[in-house]
Design a protein around this motif. Structure first.
Motif, PDB file in Angstrom:
ATOM      1  N   ILE A  24       0.863  -1.183   0.000  1.00 39.31           N
ATOM      2  CA  ILE A  24       0.000   0.000   0.000  1.00 39.31           C
ATOM      3  C   ILE A  24       0.900   1.233   0.000  1.00 39.31           C
ATOM      4  O   ILE A  24       1.800   1.351   0.831  1.00 39.31           O
ATOM      5  CB  ILE A  24      -0.926   0.040   1.236  1.00 39.31           C
ATOM      6  CG1 ILE A  24      -1.681  -1.279   1.414  1.00 39.31           C
ATOM      7  CG2 ILE A  24      -1.875   1.231   1.161  1.00 39.31           C
ATOM      8  CD1 ILE A  24      -2.620  -1.628   0.303  1.00 39.31           C
ATOM      9  N   VAL A  35      -1.135  -5.481   2.674  1.00 38.22           N
ATOM     10  CA  VAL A  35      -2.415  -6.133   2.948  1.00 38.22           C
ATOM     11  C   VAL A  35      -2.163  -7.410   3.739  1.00 38.22           C
ATOM     12  O   VAL A  35      -1.394  -8.277   3.317  1.00 38.22           O
ATOM     13  CB  VAL A  35      -3.168  -6.454   1.634  1.00 38.22           C
ATOM     14  CG1 VAL A  35      -4.430  -7.273   1.926  1.00 38.22           C
ATOM     15  CG2 VAL A  35      -3.515  -5.180   0.885  1.00 38.22           C
ATOM     16  N   ILE A  45      -4.770  -3.844   6.851  1.00 40.70           N
ATOM     17  CA  ILE A  45      -3.426  -3.446   6.457  1.00 40.70           C
ATOM     18  C   ILE A  45      -2.510  -3.515   7.675  1.00 40.70           C
ATOM     19  O   ILE A  45      -2.847  -3.015   8.745  1.00 40.70           O
ATOM     20  CB  ILE A  45      -3.424  -2.003   5.909  1.00 40.70           C
ATOM     21  CG1 ILE A  45      -4.364  -1.887   4.718  1.00 40.70           C
ATOM     22  CG2 ILE A  45      -2.006  -1.559   5.547  1.00 40.70           C
ATOM     23  CD1 ILE A  45      -4.558  -0.452   4.237  1.00 40.70           C
ATOM     24  N   ALA A  62     -12.396  -1.117   1.447  1.00 40.06           N
ATOM     25  CA  ALA A  62     -11.728  -1.414   0.180  1.00 40.06           C
ATOM     26  C   ALA A  62     -11.923  -0.280  -0.817  1.00 40.06           C
ATOM     27  O   ALA A  62     -11.046  -0.020  -1.655  1.00 40.06           O
ATOM     28  CB  ALA A  62     -12.246  -2.732  -0.389  1.00 40.06           C
ATOM     29  N   GLN A  64     -11.615   2.741  -0.393  1.00 40.04           N
ATOM     30  CA  GLN A  64     -10.650   3.818  -0.157  1.00 40.04           C
ATOM     31  C   GLN A  64      -9.260   3.495  -0.689  1.00 40.04           C
ATOM     32  O   GLN A  64      -8.315   4.260  -0.491  1.00 40.04           O
ATOM     33  CB  GLN A  64     -10.567   4.128   1.339  1.00 40.04           C
ATOM     34  CG  GLN A  64     -11.855   4.622   1.913  1.00 40.04           C
ATOM     35  CD  GLN A  64     -12.256   5.968   1.331  1.00 40.04           C
ATOM     36  OE1 GLN A  64     -11.468   6.900   1.305  1.00 40.04           O
ATOM     37  NE2 GLN A  64     -13.476   6.055   0.835  1.00 40.04           N
ATOM     38  N   LEU A  65      -9.140   2.339  -1.353  1.00 39.84           N
ATOM     39  CA  LEU A  65      -7.865   1.911  -1.916  1.00 39.84           C
ATOM     40  C   LEU A  65      -8.035   1.693  -3.417  1.00 39.84           C
ATOM     41  O   LEU A  65      -9.025   1.121  -3.857  1.00 39.84           O
ATOM     42  CB  LEU A  65      -7.399   0.606  -1.262  1.00 39.84           C
ATOM     43  CG  LEU A  65      -7.176   0.671   0.250  1.00 39.84           C
ATOM     44  CD1 LEU A  65      -7.059  -0.726   0.820  1.00 39.84           C
ATOM     45  CD2 LEU A  65      -5.937   1.489   0.566  1.00 39.84           C
ATOM     46  N   ASP A  66      -7.071   2.141  -4.179  1.00 40.42           N
ATOM     47  CA  ASP A  66      -7.092   1.996  -5.630  1.00 40.42           C
ATOM     48  C   ASP A  66      -6.094   0.890  -5.992  1.00 40.42           C
ATOM     49  O   ASP A  66      -4.889   1.136  -6.069  1.00 40.42           O
ATOM     50  CB  ASP A  66      -6.709   3.327  -6.280  1.00 40.42           C
ATOM     51  CG  ASP A  66      -6.905   3.322  -7.779  1.00 40.42           C
ATOM     52  OD1 ASP A  66      -7.520   2.373  -8.313  1.00 40.42           O
ATOM     53  OD2 ASP A  66      -6.425   4.277  -8.423  1.00 40.42           O
ATOM     54  N   PHE A  67      -6.609  -0.335  -6.169  1.00 42.29           N
ATOM     55  CA  PHE A  67      -5.748  -1.476  -6.458  1.00 42.29           C
ATOM     56  C   PHE A  67      -5.426  -1.557  -7.944  1.00 42.29           C
ATOM     57  O   PHE A  67      -6.284  -1.327  -8.794  1.00 42.29           O
ATOM     58  CB  PHE A  67      -6.423  -2.786  -6.021  1.00 42.29           C
ATOM     59  CG  PHE A  67      -6.367  -3.006  -4.538  1.00 42.29           C
ATOM     60  CD1 PHE A  67      -5.224  -3.502  -3.937  1.00 42.29           C
ATOM     61  CD2 PHE A  67      -7.462  -2.708  -3.745  1.00 42.29           C
ATOM     62  CE1 PHE A  67      -5.169  -3.696  -2.565  1.00 42.29           C
ATOM     63  CE2 PHE A  67      -7.418  -2.902  -2.379  1.00 42.29           C
ATOM     64  CZ  PHE A  67      -6.263  -3.403  -1.786  1.00 42.29           C
ATOM     65  N   HIS A  76      -0.602  -3.793  -6.138  1.00 48.13           N
ATOM     66  CA  HIS A  76      -0.384  -2.806  -5.091  1.00 48.13           C
ATOM     67  C   HIS A  76      -1.585  -1.870  -5.073  1.00 48.13           C
ATOM     68  O   HIS A  76      -2.462  -1.978  -5.923  1.00 48.13           O
ATOM     69  CB  HIS A  76       0.920  -2.027  -5.325  1.00 48.13           C
ATOM     70  CG  HIS A  76       0.929  -1.249  -6.598  1.00 48.13           C
ATOM     71  ND1 HIS A  76       1.140  -1.841  -7.822  1.00 48.13           N
ATOM     72  CD2 HIS A  76       0.724   0.058  -6.846  1.00 48.13           C
ATOM     73  CE1 HIS A  76       1.080  -0.917  -8.768  1.00 48.13           C
ATOM     74  NE2 HIS A  76       0.817   0.238  -8.203  1.00 48.13           N
ATOM     75  N   ALA A  77      -1.610  -0.993  -4.088  1.00 49.32           N
ATOM     76  CA  ALA A  77      -2.717  -0.037  -3.990  1.00 49.32           C
ATOM     77  C   ALA A  77      -2.178   1.331  -3.623  1.00 49.32           C
ATOM     78  O   ALA A  77      -1.115   1.462  -3.018  1.00 49.32           O
ATOM     79  CB  ALA A  77      -3.732  -0.485  -2.946  1.00 49.32           C
ATOM     80  N   THR A  79      -3.504   5.074  -1.833  1.00 50.51           N
ATOM     81  CA  THR A  79      -4.525   5.690  -1.004  1.00 50.51           C
ATOM     82  C   THR A  79      -4.111   7.115  -0.666  1.00 50.51           C
ATOM     83  O   THR A  79      -2.931   7.471  -0.778  1.00 50.51           O
ATOM     84  CB  THR A  79      -4.767   4.885   0.300  1.00 50.51           C
ATOM     85  OG1 THR A  79      -5.843   5.475   1.018  1.00 50.51           O
ATOM     86  CG2 THR A  79      -3.532   4.830   1.162  1.00 50.51           C
ATOM     87  N   TRP A  81      -4.361   8.259   2.350  1.00 52.33           N
ATOM     88  CA  TRP A  81      -3.902   8.252   3.736  1.00 52.33           C
ATOM     89  C   TRP A  81      -2.384   8.255   3.821  1.00 52.33           C
ATOM     90  O   TRP A  81      -1.694   7.776   2.936  1.00 52.33           O
ATOM     91  CB  TRP A  81      -4.417   7.024   4.476  1.00 52.33           C
ATOM     92  CG  TRP A  81      -5.846   7.079   4.840  1.00 52.33           C
ATOM     93  CD1 TRP A  81      -6.510   8.104   5.437  1.00 52.33           C
ATOM     94  CD2 TRP A  81      -6.815   6.060   4.627  1.00 52.33           C
ATOM     95  NE1 TRP A  81      -7.835   7.771   5.615  1.00 52.33           N
ATOM     96  CE2 TRP A  81      -8.046   6.525   5.128  1.00 52.33           C
ATOM     97  CE3 TRP A  81      -6.768   4.798   4.074  1.00 52.33           C
ATOM     98  CZ2 TRP A  81      -9.207   5.771   5.093  1.00 52.33           C
ATOM     99  CZ3 TRP A  81      -7.919   4.044   4.026  1.00 52.33           C
ATOM    100  CH2 TRP A  81      -9.126   4.534   4.530  1.00 52.33           C
TER     101      TRP A  81
END
Length: 94
Positions: A24, A35, A45, A62, A64-67, A76-77, A79, A81
């Motif tokens: 991430i 993850v 995470i 999920a 909130q994460l761009d995989f 990978h993702a 975010t 954050w």
């Protein structure tokens, strides 16, 4: 890491087998965690620690994460954050 050429995962690819261990990256492209596993519609995470020791598990939606997959096929993702924001979230308990 330039994510512009990476292929976004389809919703049917968001499975435990595919996402397990995915890195991430935060908004500044800093590696902020990996993850651990899925918990319903949330992704758990592991944040901080070293080689998995001392890491804190936090659960995030999920959505909130761009995989995505990179050129080598690694998942990978990304975010918005930061690592500090995740560290301050409540610890996830299964």
């Amino acid at each position: 890491m330039d994510h512009t050429n990476h292929v976004r995962l389809a919703s049917n690819e968001l499975t435990a087998d595919i996402l397990d261990g995915a890195t991430i990256y935060g908004a500044d492209d800093e590696k902020i965690g990996t993850v651990s596993h899925l918990h319903g519609s949330q992704v758990v995470i592991d944040v901080g620690g070293f080689l998995g020791i001392g890491a804190k598990a936090v659960a995030v939606p999920a959505s909130q994460l761009d995989f995505m997959r990179d050129e080598d096929g690694d998942v990978h993702a990304v975010t918005a954050w930061t690592k500090d924001q995740l560290k301050h979230m409540p610890e996830h308990q299964d």
